[in-house]
Design an enzyme around this catalytic site. Structure first.
Site, mmCIF file in Angstrom:
data_model
loop_
_atom_site.group_PDB
_atom_site.id
_atom_site.type_symbol
_atom_site.label_atom_id
_atom_site.label_comp_id
_atom_site.label_asym_id
_atom_site.label_seq_id
_atom_site.Cartn_x
_atom_site.Cartn_y
_atom_site.Cartn_z
ATOM 1 N N ASP A 30 7.662 -5.224 -3.661
ATOM 2 C CA ASP A 30 6.421 -4.662 -3.155
ATOM 3 C C ASP A 30 5.479 -5.775 -2.733
ATOM 4 O O ASP A 30 4.982 -6.530 -3.562
ATOM 5 C CB ASP A 30 5.773 -3.795 -4.225
ATOM 6 C CG ASP A 30 4.539 -3.081 -3.723
ATOM 7 O OD1 ASP A 30 4.281 -3.129 -2.504
ATOM 8 O OD2 ASP A 30 3.841 -2.487 -4.539
ATOM 9 N N LYS B 174 3.787 -4.180 2.674
ATOM 10 C CA LYS B 174 4.164 -3.889 4.061
ATOM 11 C C LYS B 174 3.774 -2.466 4.457
ATOM 12 O O LYS B 174 3.292 -2.238 5.558
ATOM 13 C CB LYS B 174 5.671 -4.072 4.271
ATOM 14 C CG LYS B 174 6.164 -5.490 4.141
ATOM 15 C CD LYS B 174 7.641 -5.596 4.472
ATOM 16 C CE LYS B 174 8.534 -4.788 3.597
ATOM 17 N NZ LYS B 174 8.817 -5.293 2.260
ATOM 18 N N LYS C 200 1.369 -0.557 3.276
ATOM 19 C CA LYS C 200 -0.081 -0.411 3.425
ATOM 20 C C LYS C 200 -0.559 -1.015 4.744
ATOM 21 O O LYS C 200 -1.364 -0.431 5.465
ATOM 22 C CB LYS C 200 -0.801 -1.085 2.255
ATOM 23 C CG LYS C 200 -2.304 -0.877 2.276
ATOM 24 C CD LYS C 200 -2.938 -1.382 1.012
ATOM 25 C CE LYS C 200 -2.784 -0.272 0.012
ATOM 26 N NZ LYS C 200 -3.639 -0.340 -1.141
ATOM 27 N N ALA D 58 12.950 1.499 -0.964
ATOM 28 C CA ALA D 58 11.532 1.150 -0.967
ATOM 29 C C ALA D 58 10.740 2.377 -0.547
ATOM 30 O O ALA D 58 11.289 3.423 -0.248
ATOM 31 C CB ALA D 58 11.278 -0.011 -0.006
ATOM 32 N N HIS E 107 6.346 3.911 0.104
ATOM 33 C CA HIS E 107 4.936 3.741 -0.216
ATOM 34 C C HIS E 107 4.248 5.096 -0.315
ATOM 35 O O HIS E 107 4.719 6.098 0.200
ATOM 36 C CB HIS E 107 4.244 2.809 0.774
ATOM 37 C CG HIS E 107 4.277 3.263 2.197
ATOM 38 N ND1 HIS E 107 5.374 3.135 2.994
ATOM 39 C CD2 HIS E 107 3.325 3.858 2.953
ATOM 40 C CE1 HIS E 107 5.115 3.612 4.195
ATOM 41 N NE2 HIS E 107 3.884 4.070 4.198
#
Length: 170
Positions: free
Chosen positions: A13, A16, A18, A39, A41
């Site tokens: 993390d 990227k 955000k 991954a 978000h």
């Protein structure tokens, strides 16, 4: 025409997602060009928590097209779950396009990922167990299943034989 590319400099993390979300607000097109569902978000929109693993966050902006490119490995189960979640939250997904040549994470990729990690014993590498590595291995060996293969039952039947035969080791 200006282009912006967000590239990670390390594993893990690093923000990227955000940064991509911030840049997406003024972008015409957002492209997910590599990676898989290991991954993701979280984005909060109108006090609603949205968790994305495959679909670019640009999907939240009305005039932004979102592309999942051929370098991305796609887990159909997760993709459909994300699409349903977006629709349930009133988000228009008509701008979403997926490359027909994106490789597919099949259920056996997850099983293989977990089995290989277990076989490593004390030398585990810490995979997420989501089948990303085995999917990319099939891609590089040119025997992976692609999105377009899922669209034709006979084609899928023809191309799935080789990887299934190879996977019976585990």
């Amino acid at each position: 025409m200006a282009n912006v590319v967000v590239i990670g400099a390390q594993w893990g993390d690093e923000g990227k997602g955000k940064i991509t979300d911030l840049l997406s607000r003024s972008a015409d097109v957002v492209v997910r060009y590599q990676g898989g569902v290991n991954a993701g978000h979280t984005i909060v929109v109108d006090n609603k928590v949205l968790k994305l693993h495959l679909i670019p966050s640009g999907i939240l902006y009305k005039n932004t097209s979102c592309l999942i490119g051929s370098g991305t490995v796609v887990d159909p189960k997760i993709l459909l779950k994300e699409i349903d979640m977006l629709i349930d939250n009133g988000i228009d997904i008509s701008g979403l396009k997926i490359s027909a040549t994106s490789h597919v994470t099949m259920p056996y990729h997850r099983i293989l990922d977990e089995a290989m990690e277990a076989d490593r014993g004390s030398n585990k590498i810490g995979t997420t167990g989501r089948g990303i590595g085995p999917t990319y291995a099939d891609k590089s060996q040119r025997n992976g299943i692609r999105i377009r293969d899922l669209l034709n039952k006979q084609r899928l039947k023809d191309v799935i034989e080789i990887p299934l035969r190879e996977k019976t080791v585990y």
